[in-house]
Design an enzyme around this catalytic site. Structure first.
Site, PDB file in Angstrom:
ATOM      1  N   LYS A  96       0.829  -1.220   0.000  1.00 53.66           N
ATOM      2  CA  LYS A  96       0.000   0.000   0.000  1.00 53.66           C
ATOM      3  C   LYS A  96       0.860   1.266   0.000  1.00 53.66           C
ATOM      4  CE  LYS A  96      -3.907  -2.502   0.968  1.00 53.66           C
ATOM      5  NZ  LYS A  96      -3.461  -3.896   1.147  1.00 53.66           N
ATOM      6  N   ARG A  97       1.873   1.314  -0.870  1.00 52.47           N
ATOM      7  CA  ARG A  97       2.740   2.476  -0.928  1.00 52.47           C
ATOM      8  C   ARG A  97       2.164   3.570  -1.823  1.00 52.47           C
ATOM      9  NH1 ARG A  97       4.735  -0.623   2.666  1.00 52.47           N
ATOM     10  NH2 ARG A  97       6.976  -0.796   2.968  1.00 52.47           N
TER      11      ARG A  97
END
Lengths: 275, 275
Positions: A96-97
């Site tokens: 989830k960058r």
């Protein structure tokens, strides 16, 4: 890996399963704590027991980061182990960058260069220049959050402008940034009624679907609404497989749990005429 | 750290500067590459040279992750070094995390328990249950993305429903999840005209403001629109300070660059009657 190669693997195995490696030091069998690297020891056994039934593995980065340097080391060993022993399996960094361009470049380097992941999950909030750096690597993928499986998805993902919900806008806009060979989307199984609408916007893209099992989603509904002519689905299961048993037989039980899902998936693929 | 303690540090130093540790192996002075841990060697010198002028340090996780296990090790050493030598300095994990509840729990553990950061930047897309786990730690903070400094901010953050933009909704909704002592917001300096509107929604919260310097934002405008009665601002500068020189004098020049900003900040604090 291209979408065609991924589809070939799906047909070969009769499976569109992704096994989530949410490996928690507090949930793995106690006897593994005596090994030098318990997270990797656990993952290795799980991978060896499930690889026949799955086309993808998805380490959840948070679980490794929670262990600090040693966790990051376990993660690197896990990715290398899969790559070396089962090279046709698609590996997802569930991270989830997403950050400004020069920072997303660094994250891309971390996952695609320093480590050999095939793909990374990315949050869309910061827009195009936070997503595109991940797409500059050949055969590597962005898996963009669209509609997530959790309760909090309702807080912002349904914000509506001109009859278009935010998650729909995220999909419509971002599909111009990549192709069916480097961009897929996260769509939670708990929102399977929405899958059909999403298929209208992106008939050909792959979707990564979490939330089957522990979070309550139904595989059959997901398949009915989400399968396309190249399958187009990776359905993730984490806890239901990797923690099927906390005893000495944990790997065997994980294999059985994965096989059970694979058999259901194979039937769905046959029904759809894909295998 | 409470907001009052942070304000006391700001008054004591006449500074609301945050130094961003975007430490890039390709940009640090060449001679440091001969040390056993170049990233940490660089950070240590930068920290020793700038600590008098700054109230916060913000390691950007991507730069450490891009180096794999060794980068994660440099990060842990950096956090420990700041905590041990300059315990009153606020440490921000610029990580842009956020995931379903049990995963956000693990990220919180990584940053607040395994490492001793004071705060972590979080992306709001997944909503309440992805944010709240970070707030269960006493004296630890969430710094939530509201309006970011990059071009891509325009893609989704301005989506408007009932005259309310997404970033405004993020602020209005999320401020109910925490307090002025465990929740601040990222507002880019390149959007300083919006700071005033945001101050109407959250007059008392701290804001973390990136984008001054390399990204083009003006410190004076940020202060005019953003300062409140407890200062309420942390303004970040990364490249302008840490890469002020690429030669042997890099630390000295970083100290001078930080001092220059601190002096400007002190004047702004005096003008506002805060010191």
């Amino acid at each position: 890996m291209t979408s065609q190669e991924l589809f070939e693997n799906i047909k070969k195995k009769g499976s569109f399963l992704c096994v989530g490696l949410d490996t928690d030091i507090n949930k793995i069998p106690r006897f593994l704590l005596e090994t030098t690297d318990p997270l990797f020891a656990f993952n290795k056994e799980i991978i060896d027991a499930t690889h026949k039934y799955t086309v993808a593995y998805k380490p959840n980065l948070a679980f490794y980061e929670s262990m600090g340097v040693s966790g990051w080391n376990s993660l690197e060993k896990t990715v290398n182990y899969i790559r070396y022993n089962y090279p046709d399996i698609f590996i997802i960094a569930d991270a989830k960058r997403g950050d400004i361009g020069n920072t997303s470049n660094m994250y891309a380097k971390a996952f695609f260069d320093t480590m050999d992941f095939d793909s990374v999950t990315v949050a869309p909030y910061m827009g195009e220049d936070s997503v595109k750096p991940f797409m500059t690597y050949v055969d590597k993928w962005v898996i963009l959050l669209a509609l997530t499986s959790n309760k909090g998805a309702a807080d912002f993902q349904y914000v509506t402008e001109n009859n278009e919900k935010l998650f729909e806008k995220v999909i419509r806009k971002s599909k111009q940034w990549g192709t069916e060979d480097n961009l897929m989307y996260v769509v939670g199984a708990t929102k399977s009624e929405k899958l059909k609408e999403i298929r209208d916007i992106i008939p050909d893209h792959f979707l990564l679907v979490p939330g089957v099992g522990a979070q309550g989603g139904s595989l059959k509904e997901v398949a009915q609404n989400g399968l396309n002519k190249k399958c187009g689905l990776l359905v993730n299961s984490s806890r239901g497989i990797i923690y099927a048993s906390a005893e000495n037989d944990f790997a065997e039980k994980a294999g059985l749990a994965a096989r059970e899902i694979q058999q259901e998936m194979n039937k769905l693929l046959v029904d759809k005429g894909l295998v």
